[in-house]
Design a protein around this motif. Structure first.
Motif, PDB file in Angstrom:
ATOM      1  N   GLN A 152       0.789  -1.220   0.000  1.00 55.15           N
ATOM      2  CA  GLN A 152       0.000   0.000   0.000  1.00 55.15           C
ATOM      3  C   GLN A 152       0.829   1.281   0.000  1.00 55.15           C
TER       4      GLN A 152
ATOM      5  N   CYS B 268      -8.388   5.343  -2.279  1.00 62.64           N
ATOM      6  CA  CYS B 268      -7.797   3.999  -2.358  1.00 62.64           C
ATOM      7  C   CYS B 268      -8.877   2.982  -2.695  1.00 62.64           C
TER       8      CYS B 268
ATOM      9  N   GLU C 197      -9.370  -1.187  -3.620  1.00 65.96           N
ATOM     10  CA  GLU C 197      -8.764  -2.514  -3.654  1.00 65.96           C
ATOM     11  C   GLU C 197      -9.864  -3.560  -3.834  1.00 65.96           C
TER      12      GLU C 197
ATOM     13  N   GLN D 271      -5.939  -3.167  -7.580  1.00 63.72           N
ATOM     14  CA  GLN D 271      -5.923  -1.976  -6.733  1.00 63.72           C
ATOM     15  C   GLN D 271      -5.605  -0.742  -7.575  1.00 63.72           C
TER      16      GLN D 271
END
Length: 601
Positions: free
Chosen positions: A427, A545, A547, A562
């Motif tokens: 990440q 973000c 995912e 992602q």
């Protein structure tokens, strides 16, 4: 006694992949169509009211989309409309929006795409040093390349490696030539080479010769030894800059060091004062195990990289003939004058290090631990310092697997060079790649005004409690493409995958959050139709973000894609979102269909 064996067979059928638009999309289509057809007038109204395109923006959207241009006369059916929404023309973040930010401010006003130990191909202890990862980084848009310079065994040439480790070296000149060839393939804005210099004065002179002969006129040499302000990225287009400590900061007694890789194999390397050689074999074994579990599509690329490394031919011997004893021990002037950005590391008092000299600018380096302490005790001083000077953050030495720290803490305190290891994935790297998708992917992102306001009474405090400025509303409709990019048994041998998505914000602490959709079982084209709201106090530093994972009952959930997108560059409306693999490479077919809307407070 008779023994009977009873066998149970479970049969699970594969659901036919559906290309039909989800119900929510069909409802939108119904609102902007007549008789099952969306004609140009309805299409324009949809573009304006839902997509947020106004005036000329509607015309541009239709003009630039080959798909819409071909179909605007006869109109769109619901299936054609759905396919358009999933197309790259309708991306939430266009791949090439172009550089639009002001590029005429000093370098200190920009976040800069920065790598750490840019020459390493893997772990920090025993991987190869090579120009291959440098080339990869430059192609990606990275603008700061780090090289560690050490003398060779004979002390007559310069090599690049992670000092006092088992990493195999690469020649300095080879790295320089590759930097010259690939520096401006992805961006015209300056490339900064940060040098960790462990050279004797005569080898500093040799390094200066290599730099000047390799780069020639594109090597930026400042008019003043200590400029009062940094030049701008615009001024420095197509230029190479060198950043390192001035030679006077290297006592001669410290420049006689050589690295483990060039001395006898009986010397044991240390890290943080502790021997690590006994764990090296175990470490390599663990990395091999990890490699077997890594995504398969990376294997061919890594194989080609290994071939490029092992086929490294000997370079011109022009730089290998000098007497190792030549030189008088004084710092060479020709080396010192090449330093465009003078650097220093934190030594002693932090308050003293963060003092601002009105007559010159510098670059300060802090480890991730030093940054955490500084952020806790000197937050506003960091921000004031970075308004004029450069701040580089680097990973702690114990990250031997080339793992990374979260970059947001550095950015929210104004650090321009948040250096991460590019060798792996995770990440932190996804966030770094996401940040530098902004501003056309040129490698320079203008810092928000809150970090540049130098009014003593209005300095930004990342720890302060702020009111939300806006709310980002996100709808995750559906996803598709896995059925094209993966074998039907990739995620689950016995049935189609069970996908779920995670959506959230990475930003200042109060804005940071992560939400999760429900898991859709046995379906290659999951329809989640999930709504989320994210209140943003500092949207200028927020990254979205996204995912996707495949739920696994008996094991760790499987990674399925992602991406991270700069919130301030999101296109509103119903948009397609391309997903990337673990290493940040865009997958061929995998996309989500999502909707983004902002509510301003």
């Amino acid at each position: 006694m008779t023994t009977y064996r009873v066998c149970f067979f479970f049969r699970r059928h594969y659901r036919a992949a559906s290309g039909e638009a989800p119900e929510a999309i069909q409802e939108v289509f119904g609102q902007y169509s007549e008789g099952g057809v969306m004609r140009e007038q309805e299409l324009r109204r949809f573009m304006k009211e839902v997509q947020g395109e106004s005036g000329a923006g509607v015309n541009d959207a239709i003009k630039e989309s080959k798909y819409l241009k071909e179909l605007q006369k006869k109109g769109l059916s619901v299936d054609e409309f759905y396919r358009y929404l999933f197309s790259d023309d309708n991306a939430a973040h266009p791949s090439s929006p172009g550089v639009y930010q002001d590029m005429t401010a000093p370098l200190s006003h920009y976040f800069i795409y920065t790598g750490h130990n840019s020459y390493l191909t893997g772990n920090q202890l025993c991987s190869d040093s090579s120009d291959v990862p440098i080339i990869k980084a430059l192609r990606r848009g990275v603008r700061v390349i780090e090289l560690d310079l050490w003398p060779n065994k004979r002390n007559n040439n310069v090599k690049v490696l992670h000092g006092r480790t088992l990493t195999h070296p690469v020649k300095f000149i080879k790295c320089l030539r590759s930097i010259k060839e690939y520096a401006f393939k992805s961006s015209p804005y300056p490339v900064i080479i940060t040098l960790e210099d462990h050279l004797t004065p005569n080898l500093q002179a040799k390094a200066a010769k290599m730099l000047t002969e390799t780069f020639g006129k594109i090597l930026y040499t400042p008019m003043l030894e200590s400029p009062e302000v940094f030049p701008s990225p615009e001024e420095l287009k197509m230029r190479i800059m060198i950043s390192t400590k001035p030679p006077k900061e290297y006592p001669e007694s410290k420049t006689k060091m050589t690295s483990l890789a060039t001395t006898t194999s009986h010397k044991v390397p240390t890290i943080c004062g502790r021997l690590f050689y006994p764990i090296t074999k175990f470490f390599i074994k663990e990395k091999e195990h990890e490699g077997q579990k890594a995504d398969e599509e990376a294997s061919s690329e890594e194989a080609s990289d290994h071939e490029a490394i092992t086929n490294d031919h000997e370079l011109n011997e022009h730089y290998q003939e000098e007497d190792p004893e030549e030189g008088n021990g004084k710092p060479p002037i020709e080396y010192k004058r090449l330093i465009a950005i003078a650097a220093k590391k934190l030594q002693g008092d932090l308050t003293e290090a963060l003092k601002i000299d009105p007559h010159k600018v510098t670059r300060l380096s802090l480890s991730e631990q030093a940054l955490e302490k500084a952020a806790s005790s000197h937050g506003t001083e960091l921000i004031r310092f970075t308004q004029r000077n450069l701040l580089r953050i680097f990973p702690k030495g114990t990250r031997i697997t080339s793992s990374n720290y979260k970059p947001l803490l550095g950015w929210m305190h104004g650090a321009q060079m948040v250096a991460l290891n590019m060798q792996g994935y995770g990440q932190p790297l996804w966030l770094l790649h996401g940040m530098f998708k902004a501003n056309g992917g040129c490698g320079y992102v203008k810092k928000p005004d809150i970090l540049l306001n130098d009014n003593p009474d209005q300095l930004f405090d990342p720890k302060a409690t702020l009111l939300p400025m806006k709310t980002l509303k996100v709808t995750v409709y559906t996803g598709d493409g896995w059925r094209f990019d993966y074998h039907k048994s990739h995620f689950d041998t016995c049935s189609p995958p069970d996908f779920y998505a995670r959506v959230g914000i990475a930003g200042v602490p109060v804005d940071t959050t992560m939400e999760k959709t429900q898991t859709i079982k046995d379906c290659w084209t999951p329809v989640w139709d999930a709504d989320f709201e994210f209140k943003l106090t500092v949207p200028e530093l927020a990254l979205l973000c996204i995912e996707v994972f495949e739920h696994d009952v008996s094991d760790q959930d499987d990674f399925a894609g992602q991406t991270c997108l700069p919130v301030w560059e999101l296109r509103t409306g119903i948009r397609s979102v391309s997903l990337c693999d673990r290493k940040g490479r865009t997958l061929k077919s995998v996309k989500l269909l999502m909707r983004f809307d902002f509510i301003f407070h």
